[in-house]
Write a protein that holds these residues in place. Structure first.
Motif, PDB file in Angstrom:
ATOM      1  N   ALA A  78     -11.388  13.050   5.306  1.00 49.97           N
ATOM      2  CA  ALA A  78     -11.109  11.837   6.090  1.00 49.97           C
ATOM      3  C   ALA A  78     -11.832  11.880   7.431  1.00 49.97           C
ATOM      4  O   ALA A  78     -12.410  10.872   7.874  1.00 49.97           O
ATOM      5  CB  ALA A  78      -9.607  11.695   6.298  1.00 49.97           C
ATOM      6  N   ARG A  79     -11.831  13.032   8.067  1.00 51.53           N
ATOM      7  CA  ARG A  79     -12.486  13.166   9.372  1.00 51.53           C
ATOM      8  C   ARG A  79     -13.990  12.974   9.250  1.00 51.53           C
ATOM      9  O   ARG A  79     -14.602  12.271  10.058  1.00 51.53           O
ATOM     10  CB  ARG A  79     -12.184  14.542   9.975  1.00 51.53           C
ATOM     11  CG  ARG A  79     -12.897  14.818  11.287  1.00 51.53           C
ATOM     12  CD  ARG A  79     -12.524  16.169  11.865  1.00 51.53           C
ATOM     13  NE  ARG A  79     -12.783  17.272  10.973  1.00 51.53           N
ATOM     14  CZ  ARG A  79     -13.984  17.797  10.750  1.00 51.53           C
ATOM     15  NH1 ARG A  79     -15.057  17.291  11.342  1.00 51.53           N
ATOM     16  NH2 ARG A  79     -14.127  18.833   9.938  1.00 51.53           N
ATOM     17  N   GLU A  80     -14.582  13.564   8.231  1.00 49.24           N
ATOM     18  CA  GLU A  80     -16.041  13.530   8.093  1.00 49.24           C
ATOM     19  C   GLU A  80     -16.572  12.216   7.520  1.00 49.24           C
ATOM     20  O   GLU A  80     -17.754  11.903   7.688  1.00 49.24           O
ATOM     21  CB  GLU A  80     -16.494  14.689   7.199  1.00 49.24           C
ATOM     22  CG  GLU A  80     -16.273  16.056   7.818  1.00 49.24           C
ATOM     23  CD  GLU A  80     -16.724  17.207   6.936  1.00 49.24           C
ATOM     24  OE1 GLU A  80     -16.901  18.310   7.467  1.00 49.24           O
ATOM     25  OE2 GLU A  80     -16.897  16.995   5.711  1.00 49.24           O
ATOM     26  N   ASN A  81     -15.710  11.449   6.862  1.00 47.13           N
ATOM     27  CA  ASN A  81     -16.174  10.250   6.163  1.00 47.13           C
ATOM     28  C   ASN A  81     -15.573   8.958   6.702  1.00 47.13           C
ATOM     29  O   ASN A  81     -15.693   7.913   6.056  1.00 47.13           O
ATOM     30  CB  ASN A  81     -15.876  10.385   4.667  1.00 47.13           C
ATOM     31  CG  ASN A  81     -16.715  11.475   4.009  1.00 47.13           C
ATOM     32  OD1 ASN A  81     -17.858  11.240   3.635  1.00 47.13           O
ATOM     33  ND2 ASN A  81     -16.160  12.672   3.887  1.00 47.13           N
ATOM     34  N   GLY A  82     -14.963   9.017   7.872  1.00 46.57           N
ATOM     35  CA  GLY A  82     -14.476   7.804   8.507  1.00 46.57           C
ATOM     36  C   GLY A  82     -13.296   7.158   7.813  1.00 46.57           C
ATOM     37  O   GLY A  82     -13.078   5.946   7.952  1.00 46.57           O
ATOM     38  N   VAL A  83     -12.517   7.939   7.068  1.00 46.95           N
ATOM     39  CA  VAL A  83     -11.326   7.405   6.394  1.00 46.95           C
ATOM     40  C   VAL A  83     -10.150   7.469   7.361  1.00 46.95           C
ATOM     41  O   VAL A  83      -9.894   8.526   7.944  1.00 46.95           O
ATOM     42  CB  VAL A  83     -10.999   8.217   5.121  1.00 46.95           C
ATOM     43  CG1 VAL A  83      -9.716   7.712   4.474  1.00 46.95           C
ATOM     44  CG2 VAL A  83     -12.168   8.169   4.145  1.00 46.95           C
ATOM     45  N   ARG A 224      -3.838  -1.477  10.371  1.00 48.08           N
ATOM     46  CA  ARG A 224      -4.980  -2.361  10.598  1.00 48.08           C
ATOM     47  C   ARG A 224      -6.285  -1.646  10.256  1.00 48.08           C
ATOM     48  O   ARG A 224      -7.205  -2.242   9.663  1.00 48.08           O
ATOM     49  CB  ARG A 224      -4.999  -2.832  12.052  1.00 48.08           C
ATOM     50  CG  ARG A 224      -4.018  -3.947  12.370  1.00 48.08           C
ATOM     51  CD  ARG A 224      -4.323  -4.614  13.697  1.00 48.08           C
ATOM     52  NE  ARG A 224      -4.143  -3.706  14.818  1.00 48.08           N
ATOM     53  CZ  ARG A 224      -3.016  -3.585  15.511  1.00 48.08           C
ATOM     54  NH1 ARG A 224      -1.961  -4.348  15.209  1.00 48.08           N
ATOM     55  NH2 ARG A 224      -2.917  -2.741  16.514  1.00 48.08           N
ATOM     56  N   ALA A 225      -6.372  -0.360  10.595  1.00 47.34           N
ATOM     57  CA  ALA A 225      -7.586   0.406  10.278  1.00 47.34           C
ATOM     58  C   ALA A 225      -7.755   0.555   8.770  1.00 47.34           C
ATOM     59  O   ALA A 225      -8.873   0.440   8.242  1.00 47.34           O
ATOM     60  CB  ALA A 225      -7.527   1.790  10.942  1.00 47.34           C
ATOM     61  N   VAL A 226      -6.666   0.784   8.061  1.00 50.02           N
ATOM     62  CA  VAL A 226      -6.719   0.901   6.603  1.00 50.02           C
ATOM     63  C   VAL A 226      -7.156  -0.435   5.993  1.00 50.02           C
ATOM     64  O   VAL A 226      -7.996  -0.470   5.097  1.00 50.02           O
ATOM     65  CB  VAL A 226      -5.356   1.342   6.051  1.00 50.02           C
ATOM     66  CG1 VAL A 226      -5.335   1.221   4.515  1.00 50.02           C
ATOM     67  CG2 VAL A 226      -5.040   2.771   6.462  1.00 50.02           C
ATOM     68  N   SER A 227      -6.584  -1.511   6.490  1.00 51.82           N
ATOM     69  CA  SER A 227      -6.907  -2.837   5.969  1.00 51.82           C
ATOM     70  C   SER A 227      -8.373  -3.191   6.176  1.00 51.82           C
ATOM     71  O   SER A 227      -8.983  -3.866   5.352  1.00 51.82           O
ATOM     72  CB  SER A 227      -6.020  -3.885   6.637  1.00 51.82           C
ATOM     73  OG  SER A 227      -6.291  -5.171   6.154  1.00 51.82           O
ATOM     74  N   ALA A 228      -8.939  -2.695   7.277  1.00 47.43           N
ATOM     75  CA  ALA A 228     -10.325  -3.005   7.618  1.00 47.43           C
ATOM     76  C   ALA A 228     -11.326  -2.080   6.950  1.00 47.43           C
ATOM     77  O   ALA A 228     -12.542  -2.337   6.998  1.00 47.43           O
ATOM     78  CB  ALA A 228     -10.519  -2.951   9.138  1.00 47.43           C
ATOM     79  N   SER A 229     -10.859  -1.007   6.349  1.00 49.28           N
ATOM     80  CA  SER A 229     -11.787   0.000   5.801  1.00 49.28           C
ATOM     81  C   SER A 229     -12.384  -0.431   4.477  1.00 49.28           C
ATOM     82  O   SER A 229     -11.895  -1.352   3.832  1.00 49.28           O
ATOM     83  CB  SER A 229     -11.055   1.334   5.625  1.00 49.28           C
ATOM     84  OG  SER A 229     -10.020   1.232   4.673  1.00 49.28           O
TER      85      SER A 229
END
Length: 229
Positions: A78-83, A224-229
Motif C-alpha cells: 500500500a505504501r509503495e503503490n499509493g493504495v 474519500r481517498a478509497v472512493s477516489a482511488s
C-alpha cells in the motif's frame, strides 16, 4: 463497481474497537453519500489477490495478528503503490515495523507483543497503559492530519498497552516518514507518508469517537481517498 476496504485483523464481535470500526465506516458512508463495502480479513488470509479485490486497507486494532509477515507485506504494498492505508492502534504499530524493516534497514525490527526480548524492539510495552484513556494531542502545522482535522489539537481515545520504544525515536526520525502528531509529553501518536493519497497511522482509536451526527474526520478522509482511488 463499488469500491471495497479490507479491514485487516482478527475480528472479535465482543471487542469494542472492532464494533466501533464498523460503526464509524457506516457513519462516514452515510454522511458522505458514498457506496463503499468493508470486509474483515484475517491476517492469515491475506494473499496476492488482496489488492485486486480491495481499493484500500485499514489495519485494525487487536494485535497480535495471526500473521505479522503478511500484514507487513500488505502495508508495504500500500505504501509503495499509493493504495489508501489507515492504521489505528495495532495498525499504527505495524506501520512502524514495516517502515523500520523496509526503509531503515532493521530487518529484525520487532514488537514486544510477539517477542519481548528481541534485540531490535521498535514497539515496546508502555510504562503506563493508555487503555481506556482520552488524552489531548497536538498536530504539526501543514501536516495532512492537521488539514483533515482543520485544527492543531484534538482529544482522542486509546485502547493500547504498547507504543514506540523511546530508544528508537531518533532512528525513526532519520527517514522520510513524517511524525505529525504527539501527546502533551511529545510521545509519537500520529505518522503519515508524504505525497501519498492516504497513508496515516494513529496510536489512538479515532473510530471510538465517531457518531452518526459527527463522523470522525480521519475515517471520512480515508473513505474519500478509497472512493477516489
Amino acid at each position: 463497481m463499488t469500491p471495497s476496504i479490507a479491514l485487516l485483523g482478527e475480528y472479535t464481535p465482543t471487542f469494542q474497537p472492532h464494533l466501533s470500526t464498523n460503526a464509524a465506516i457506516e457513519h462516514a458512508k452515510t454522511a458522505l453519500g458514498l457506496e463503499i463495502n468493508a470486509d474483515w480479513i484475517s491476517t492469515e488470509d491475506i494473499d496476492q489477490m488482496l489488492f485486486q479485490r480491495y481499493a484500500g486497507i485499514w489495519v485494525a486494532p487487536g494485535s497480535p495478528y495471526k500473521n505479522m509477515d503478511k500484514t507487513l507485506a500488505a502495508i508495504r504494498y500500500a505504501r509503495e503503490n499509493g493504495v489508501p492505508c489507515f492504521g489505528t492502534c495495532g495498525g499504527f504499530q505495524h506501520m512502524i515495523l514495516e517502515y523500520a524493516r523496509n526503509l531503515l534497514g532493521f530487518k529484525d525490527a520487532q514488537h514486544a507483543e510477539y517477542d519481548p526480548y528481541a534485540s531490535d524492539l521498535f514497539i515496546s510495552k508502555l510504562a503506563c497503559s493508555l487503555a481506556g484513556r482520552q488524552l489531548p494531542l497536538t498536530f504539526e502545522p501543514g501536516s495532512r492530519v492537521a488539514d483533515i482535522y482543520g485544527a492543531l489539537t484534538a482529544t482522542e481515545q486509546y485502547y493500547c498497552n504498547f507504543g514506540i520504544n523511546p530508544d528508537c525515536i531518533d532512528v525513526l526520525k532519520q527517514g522520510p516518514l513524517r511524525i505529525t502528531g504527539a501527546d502533551t509529553e511529545g510521545e509519537i501518536r500520529v505518522i503519515e507518508w508524504p505525497g501519498h493519497p492516504f497513508f496515516i497511522g494513529t496510536l489512538f482509536v479515532p473510530q471510538a469517537r465517531s457518531t452518526p451526527e459527527q463522523p470522525h474526520p480521519l475515517v471520512s478522509a480515508f473513505l474519500r481517498a478509497v472512493s477516489a482511488s
